[in-house]
Design a protein around this motif. Structure first.
Motif, short mmCIF file in Angstrom:
data_model
loop_
_atom_site.label_atom_id
_atom_site.label_comp_id
_atom_site.label_asym_id
_atom_site.label_seq_id
_atom_site.Cartn_x
_atom_site.Cartn_y
_atom_site.Cartn_z
N ASN A 198 -1.54 0.53 11.04
CA ASN A 198 -2.28 0.01 9.88
C ASN A 198 -3.35 1.02 9.48
N LEU A 199 -3.27 1.47 8.25
CA LEU A 199 -4.22 2.48 7.78
C LEU A 199 -5.35 1.85 6.98
N GLY B 218 0.79 -1.23 0.00
CA GLY B 218 0.00 0.00 0.00
C GLY B 218 0.82 1.27 0.00
N CYS B 219 2.09 1.16 0.36
CA CYS B 219 2.90 2.39 0.40
C CYS B 219 4.35 2.05 0.23
N ASP B 220 5.20 3.08 0.33
CA ASP B 220 6.63 2.85 0.20
C ASP B 220 7.39 3.48 1.35
N THR B 221 6.67 3.72 2.45
CA THR B 221 7.31 4.35 3.61
C THR B 221 7.02 3.58 4.90
N SER C 90 4.27 2.97 6.19
CA SER C 90 3.26 3.70 6.94
C SER C 90 1.95 2.95 7.05
N CYS C 91 1.58 2.16 6.04
CA CYS C 91 0.17 1.74 5.93
C CYS C 91 -0.10 0.37 6.50
#
Lengths: 811, 158
Positions: free
Chosen positions: B132-133, B39-42, B44-45
């Motif tokens: 978890n977003l 879901g992301c590349d940092t 974060s999600c």
């Protein structure tokens, strides 16, 4: 035909209204998903884009040769290499005849207009090899001045985003109730109010910050060219629109293109698009004759997928000292960004009819100036135009109440449309078919314990508590069910607003229903099954809902604008009516009765007065399949399709109440309670409706408190990752109290209105009103969104005569 | 290239991987475990959350070589016998997912949350799932689901 009132399913219970657990969940909770990025085809290549690091620049040189020699690289392409220099991506909404529209290329070839714009693309064996190679492509840029501020962009002599347009103004769109004959002249109302000591004139400027839709699934596209036939899988909300627009833009015969939206991980308007990357993926696949996949990183998504909101709103409201509003004037500046997407210039128009909201305003004027800047383009984001309108008017009603020293709820009650006044033609010319604002408000006040909170607020003010309590109100309505095709035509939109469905009765009595709606989290497979189970009287489990593949669902206008239920599902209901009518004729034949004597109830045809003479619609499906015995002159098929074009929008409404605690020493805001009472008409599945409301609230609250896409003075997006752009996590949101009142829509046979956007539309002003209500007595009259602790603290400090600068943020 | 030996959802694999390969890319691209999304590349999600030796990790934050010798469970291995894990069942029962993209990571994180805190309060659930977003649900039904799962007797898989 009269079967449009749901009967009941075969087991004698109504499916509509049941909290059915979703059919979709089985694959989603077990990981057996079909996201586009999961697709792997034999020989498939992967793309990586070379993107501009500069907002505005002339491209003086592109050298792809270093990349061409990298391991695994099959091709490196500029626009010229793909023959893409003449291609322009589509905008479907020419809002005015003289609208200025730049060409939007799939890849920039001469000038880049925002940071992140693609200039070249690499195709390689793996995604990693493609990325490695893309980083070696050399591009020389001759920088131009960025254009970032809308007002400066409109000034004489401003630097131009697109010099060939000779202006940064995309369009000026105006609605005036005096001209439309739906109300008075607002300039007269302002002049009269200014001269009248018993009237007030309130001017305010609000800023709708720029937001990122931030669907959880990054965009991804796979294109498989097999001979003349092209198949495109894409993470899109709009497979049908994508297909038609791609065919038109590239000159591909429409029947040679198949678009499939498999499992799609959220959209919120952000996947209502024809993206440059989709077109480039297709062009590369066609050029190489190989399947090609593009999947973006989250950072690419933040930088290049369209953003939402970004308006400056100037409002003038006039009222008598008793609180009766006499006029509203709205002047908007709307940031288009660098290009026009599918509906970019029309987004503000979707709000144009809603600034008068639930109120009886005698005079109204709306104007919107659309402006180009060197930023990522904006387009639809949950609510699209309507959250902006609702925020502005609900903030203004609180400002009016503060000016007059009235309770903000009393000001609303003074002006709203009473339930006995429906249908009501508004000053913006819409006909609200139904509503009951009194009922929703009464229930919300009850759940919220409004009087007790007001008492506590007074006590905290008296005691000088460092944590002050605020109450925010939002009594909203919205228009959804986009849209009557004639209305869209009058607004110069490029397509209609109908929806299509077809029903296939299978030999064993099972049912396939094909819908032109294209769900990406909304639960249509479940809700459509419930509706059709009642219509046809077949078990919920016997129905399969097919969608999202243009070779299966050949006709459709997809999912956005809370249209799927109130338009798409109604098409299915109409198709079911036709199935029943066809089956009735066969039933009469098989039961040897006159057609007029056949009754249909809960899936069974029977003969009036002969209760034993009966057959089910599922049995008739088998009889029709065998086709041994059916009446002369009709075809042996029950299959039917229908296209439904709504005659009116639907108008959900509700009352949201928010209590916030504001720490006046730190600026921290805590949501203490949030009550939402929504009236979305009849409810098909209360579980799904509640989920939609929760998610909408989260996004609307996030606009009020957390989210903002920020550009620096060079035009770089500085909130380009999920580290910098604050999506709320679970601890950042409260438990919501949600309930409903039910006033059915009269514009469709199910009495449904739509719920996808209500929470996002209603909640932002409720939160901001609550924050201001907590600190207004300290001299704060506005805090720009998002109301971060820093901004709240600065606003308080400024109000106290401290040394803080304005309450503006880091932009 | 580096050689790794891992067991994923009960199956043993030995592979040569580039040292830079992230665990999530190894799972998805080499093993076909596409049930675990990115879901992301940092980091974060949390969409890519899996269990490494029984503990939840964001598989975008672990190199495949770091998982060498490890036991990995993905969402695809949570219900090996076809019967849903109590957390999967609770997510379904409580409408704790809409688009479902965050769901594999959310479920894997929630399972680990109950491992460390078998009877969490609502606030502890919210705090425990902070990494978890979800963009669809507003989290309320996720909290409800985790509480429901906590109240469900642990089965063979849970």
């Amino acid at each position: 035909m009269t079967q449009t009132v749901p009967t009941e399913s075969a087991n004698g219970t109504r499916e509509i209204g049941r909290a059915r657990r979703r059919k979709e969940d089985a694959r989603l909770v077990t990981g057996r998903t079909r996201w586009t990025d999961n697709i792997t085809l034999p020989g498939m290549l992967h793309l990586a884009f070379v993107r501009s690091p500069i907002a505005h620049a002339r491209i003086t040189r592109i050298d792809t040769s270093p990349a061409a020699g990298m391991p695994g690289v099959v091709g490196v392409f500029t626009a010229a290499d793909l023959g893409a220099e003449g291609i322009g991506l589509p905008c479907a909404w020419q809002v005015t005849p003289d609208m200025k529209a730049p060409q939007r290329p799939p890849l920039a070839s001469q000038t880049v207009h925002f940071a992140g714009e693609g200039v070249a693309v690499v195709a390689a064996r793996t995604a990693a090899e493609a990325r490695d190679a893309a980083d070696t492509v050399e591009v020389d840029y001759d920088p131009l001045e960025p254009v970032l501020d809308m007002e400066a962009a409109l000034a004489d002599g401003a630097n131009l985003v697109h010099p060939e347009l000779e202006t940064n103004r995309n369009a000026l769109w105006v609605f005036d109730s005096a001209g439309a004959g739906s109300g008075g002249n607002v300039d007269h109302a302002i002049t009269a109010a200014e001269a009248d000591p018993d009237s007030v004139v309130i001017h305010r400027r609000f800023r709708q910050q720029r937001l990122v839709p931030a669907f959880m699934e990054p965009r991804s596209t796979v294109v498989d060219p097999t001979g003349e036939q092209l198949t495109m899988w894409s993470a899109t909300q709009v497979p049908h629109i994508l297909k038609t627009m791609t065919a038109l833009s590239l000159g591909i015969p429409e029947h040679k293109l198949r678009v499939i939206a498999p499992d799609v991980g959220g959209g919120f308007g952000g996947k209502l698009a024809v993206a440059p990357e989709e077109i480039v993926t297709l062009l590369v696949a066609r050029k190489l004759g190989k399947p090609v996949k593009w999947t973006e990183t989250r950072s690419e998504c933040m930088l290049t997928a369209h953003h939402g909101r970004d308006q400056i709103q100037d409002l003038t409201l006039t009222a008598g000292r008793d609180g009766t509003v006499t006029g509203l004037k709205v002047d908007l500046l709307a940031d288009m960004g660098a290009y026009l997407g599918l509906v970019t210039p029309g987004v503000p128009l979707l709000g144009a009819f809603m600034f008068n909201a639930i109120y009886k305003f005698p005079a109204y004027r709306f104007s919107c100036t659309n402006v180009f800047t060197t930023k990522t383009l904006t387009d639809a984001y949950r609510g699209a135009g309507r959250p902006e309108a609702t925020f502005a008017i609900e903030r203004m009603m609180d400002e009016l109440a503060a000016e007059l020293g009235m309770d903000p709820m009393d000001v609303r009650k003074k002006n709203w449309i009473r339930h006995e006044e429906f249908p009501f033609t508004t000053v913006a010319t819409l006909v609200y078919d139904s509503g009951n604002y009194e009922a929703a408000t009464a229930r919300a006040e009850e759940l919220f314990d409004y009087p007790a909170l007001r008492r506590e607020q007074a006590e905290r003010r008296r005691s000088g508590d460092p944590v002050q309590l605020g109450i925010g109100i939002s009594t909203y309505t919205e228009m959804c069910g986009l849209a009557p095709s004639r209305v869209l035509g009058a607004l110069a939109y490029g397509a209609g607003g109908w929806e299509h469905a077809s029903i296939r009765m299978l030999p064993t009595g099972k049912v396939e229903v094909v819908t032109g709606s294209s769900p990406h989290g909304q639960g249509h497979e479940t809700a459509w099954s419930q509706i059709l189970a009642d219509q046809l009287g077949v078990p919920f489990e016997d129905i399969e809902v097919l969608h999202g593949d243009t070779q299966v669902s050949h006709k459709g206008l997809d999912t956005y604008g809370s249209r799927s239920l109130s338009v798409g599902a109604i098409a299915m209901v109409k198709a079911a009516d036709k199935v029943i009518e066809k089956a009735r004729r066969i039933a009469a034949h098989l039961l040897e009765a006159a057609e007029g004597d056949i009754e249909f109830h809960a899936g069974t045809f029977s003969v009036k007065g002969s209760p034993d003479a009966r057959t089910t619609i599922q049995e008739i499906a088998l009889a029709v399949f065998a086709a041994h015995d059916y009446p002369e002159g009709i075809e042996p098929s029950l299959d039917s399709d229908a296209t439904f074009d709504p005659e009116n929008f639907s108008f959900p409404h509700g009352t949201h109440l928010c209590a916030t605690e504001v720490d006046t020493e730190t600026g921290a805001v805590r949501l203490r309670s949030y009550v939402a009472v929504d009236d979305v008409g009849n409810v098909v599945n209360p579980l799904i409706v509640e989920g939609q409301v929760h998610g909408g609230l989260a996004q609307g609250i996030a606009q009020a408190l957390y989210e903002e896409a920020i550009y620096d003075s060079d035009g770089n997006l500085v909130t380009g990752t999920l580290v910098d752009y604050l999506l709320p996590a679970a601890p950042d949101l409260p438990d919501f109290t949600t309930e409903r009142t039910t006033t059915p829509a009269t514009s469709n046979p199910l009495g449904v209105k739509g719920v996808g956007e209500a929470g996002a539309i209603a909640s932002t002003p409720a939160v901001v009103n609550a924050i201001l209500d907590a600190v207004r007595h300290l001299g704060v009259i506005d805090i720009p969104m998002p109301c971060s602790p820093e901004r709240v603290w600065r606003a308080l400090r400024t109000a106290r005569g401290g040394t803080a600068h304005t309450a503006g943020g880091p932009a | 290239m580096a050689r790794i030996d891992v067991t994923v959802d009960g199956v043993r694999y030995t592979d040569e991987v580039e040292p830079r390969t992230l665990l999530v890319h190894y799972l998805r691209e080499r093993l076909g475990k596409v049930g675990t999304p990115i879901g992301c590349d940092t980091s974060s999600c949390g969409a890519c959350t899996v269990h490494l030796d029984g503990i939840s990790v964001k598989s975008c934050t672990v190199l495949a070589v770091q998982a060498d010798g490890g036991q990995i469970t993905t969402i695809e291995g949570l219900a090996p016998n076809g019967e849903l894990h109590r957390m999967q069942q609770a997510f379904h029962d409580n409408h704790a997912l809409q688009c479902g993209y965050c769901t594999p990571g959310m479920i894997m994180a929630a399972v680990d949350l109950l491992r460390t805190n078998p009877d969490p309060t609502n606030q502890e659930i919210r705090d425990g799932l902070e990494g978890n977003l979800c963009r669809c649900t507003g989290y309320q039904n996720i909290v409800r689901a985790v509480r429901a799962a906590a109240a469900t007797p642990t089965g063979v898989t849970g």
